[in-house]
Enzyme design. Sequence first.
Site, PDB file in Angstrom:
ATOM      1  N   TRP A 315      -3.682   3.665   8.342  1.00  0.00           N
ATOM      2  CA  TRP A 315      -4.644   4.651   7.851  1.00  0.00           C
ATOM      3  C   TRP A 315      -5.028   4.409   6.384  1.00  0.00           C
ATOM      4  O   TRP A 315      -5.763   5.184   5.817  1.00  0.00           O
ATOM      5  CB  TRP A 315      -4.071   6.066   7.979  1.00  0.00           C
ATOM      6  N   ASP A 316      -4.502   3.358   5.757  1.00  0.00           N
ATOM      7  CA  ASP A 316      -4.694   3.132   4.327  1.00  0.00           C
ATOM      8  C   ASP A 316      -4.164   4.312   3.526  1.00  0.00           C
ATOM      9  O   ASP A 316      -4.787   4.780   2.578  1.00  0.00           O
ATOM     10  CB  ASP A 316      -6.171   2.885   3.992  1.00  0.00           C
ATOM     11  N   TYR A 317      -2.981   4.781   3.884  1.00  0.00           N
ATOM     12  CA  TYR A 317      -2.352   5.892   3.175  1.00  0.00           C
ATOM     13  C   TYR A 317      -1.497   5.373   2.014  1.00  0.00           C
ATOM     14  O   TYR A 317      -0.305   5.680   1.894  1.00  0.00           O
ATOM     15  CB  TYR A 317      -1.482   6.706   4.133  1.00  0.00           C
ATOM     16  N   THR A 436      -8.454   8.460   3.893  1.00  0.00           N
ATOM     17  CA  THR A 436      -8.056   7.645   2.751  1.00  0.00           C
ATOM     18  C   THR A 436      -8.594   8.186   1.428  1.00  0.00           C
ATOM     19  O   THR A 436      -8.010   7.970   0.373  1.00  0.00           O
ATOM     20  CB  THR A 436      -8.491   6.180   2.947  1.00  0.00           C
TER      21      THR A 436
END
Length: 635
Positions: A315-317, A436
């Site tokens: 998730w591009d966390y 994000t």
Amino acid sequence: MKLRIALLTMTALPAAALSPAAMAQQTEWTAFHGNGMAQKYSASTQITPENVGQLEKVWEVHTGDVSDGSGDLPGTVWSATPILANDLLYIGTPFYRILAVEPDTGEIVWTYEPDSTVLEPLTQPELKNRGVTYWQDPEGGDGPCTRRVIIGTMDAHLHAVDADDGQLCEGFGESGILDVNQWNTPDANFPLSQLQPPTVFRDKLIVGWAGKDWHDADNPLGSVFGVDARTGERVWTFHSIPEDYEGLTGTSNVWTAMSVDEENGLVYLPVSSPSPDFYGGTRLDEIPLATSVTAVNGDTGQVEWSRQLVHHDIWDYDTVSAPTLVDIPGEGGSTPALVQPTKMGLAYVLNRLTGEPIFPIEEREVPQTDVEGEVSSATQPYPTLPKSPIGDDWGGVFGLADIASFGYCSRKFEDLRYEGRFTPPSTEGSLAFPATAGGMQWGGGAVDPENGILYINSSRVAQIYQLIEREEYSELTSGGSEATGGLFPQNGAPYGFRLTNFLNPMGMPCWKPPFGIMSAIDLKSGETLWERPFGQVQKWGFYMPESWGSPTIGGPVATASGLIFIGASMDARVRALDAATGDTLWKAQVDAPAVSIPAVYDYDDRQYVVFAVGGNSIIKPQVSDQLVAFALPED
């Protein structure tokens, strides 16, 4: 290097002796977050909730280092925190210059200009700078370069100059300039950009780097360097991904600020997600240090403990901000803690010596992927306290946006996959909330260490994540720029990626407000003391209702007198809030969104609040080069 005296545009208002008033107390602001513990706290008490409404602009500087991207230069993003030390205010610019400014008048004392710096978007879409680092030799002394100011560049260089006169420190790197990219792999596909100023630990600079997001699966493997602050010699290297990892991956770098517990010899690394960011089928073996907060020995780089915040992140966390360090007061004595804010809108409160949770963390089942080749994690860690300011659910369709678009938002949502937090990316498109661009961003929180209260801004943002099979992606991008339409290649993976904000055709958010929130959290109990919509959306020349709030970038500063100072909002205003209630007590218009952390300090018995006003295209296409100071009027 050229030395210039007061050649920039500057406006200063008259100064006079301060009348008898409460004495300010914060005489330094020596780091990106005020101090190495990332507390963003000022002991100054001259400005209070009772008199803050009298604040006025007392000086401003325009650096000239700004671009809206319409000419030969890329656009600029300026998120620098001014640094007060050595009786000067230091600031870096997006053109990688350093200004030394008189703290009370704004007069330019000296300027450092690098002879050869590439003003090209080598890893980022825009030119970026988050300021400078100030280092003073812990062994004392008063010779040349015993006090230094360091700035980084996108082409992976650190420039160290004497804090007194701006001259290069010849013994650092090669004639004052350290090439960080010498520690990159020989076939690296981007330079290890130095956009965040290094973190100081005793006689060392702790150096992370920024890369090129969302473009390739195979990237430089995440690393942090411990560097001798005097010579630039590399002392140690931390690897977040094993050097012999066999999958296609990389990054898991530390691109944001770090924090330091000097007494216990620890440096805290907020480690980002691995590449490719939205598909993990090329990196199915575990990477335990990815998307984590990790404590390392500041002298050796050895890992002391690590807490992974997202398993198999797709998730591009990224762990986006330095953890805030605080000794939480209690009946049996204080607890050495850290608070790690996240893009998920969750804050993890941990014992900073062991990494163990102070409030329980549960592993909860999450939705599973249906994408061929992907294997998502069955569970994700959730802190039971504090509660998430943005909530666990996106809130549903915003009726006004839906009506204005003749039902577009409702129809679009029916076509998306959404099963709550951690809904994985999909080929049909998934609603990501938080996304994000949401949650708690790189500004992090401010803490009142006397009372154990955290103040933090959060954004409620819904985006659409869509994986696109490689052949279809190639057809979509065959005739133009990939970034158009939010397309990103993820080369080396079987899927490209499309990222879009969930907006109607008029540009209105399809999810319910508030879009931005400010919260106060009691770290002794984990309970939320208050929560308020924060900021104001400005669009089409109008200000939207304050109850809607605004997506924010930047962070707050808390003061001992009971105030919170913050920019961050889309409406290009800076504000002072009542720390006890969240009420706005003062606000002022500036030239663009102030997406930076302010500096709060006193100088000659007068308290100042200083913002670098740079703007950020993520929240609004408005940029500036304004450095502006506010103070109480003098009698």
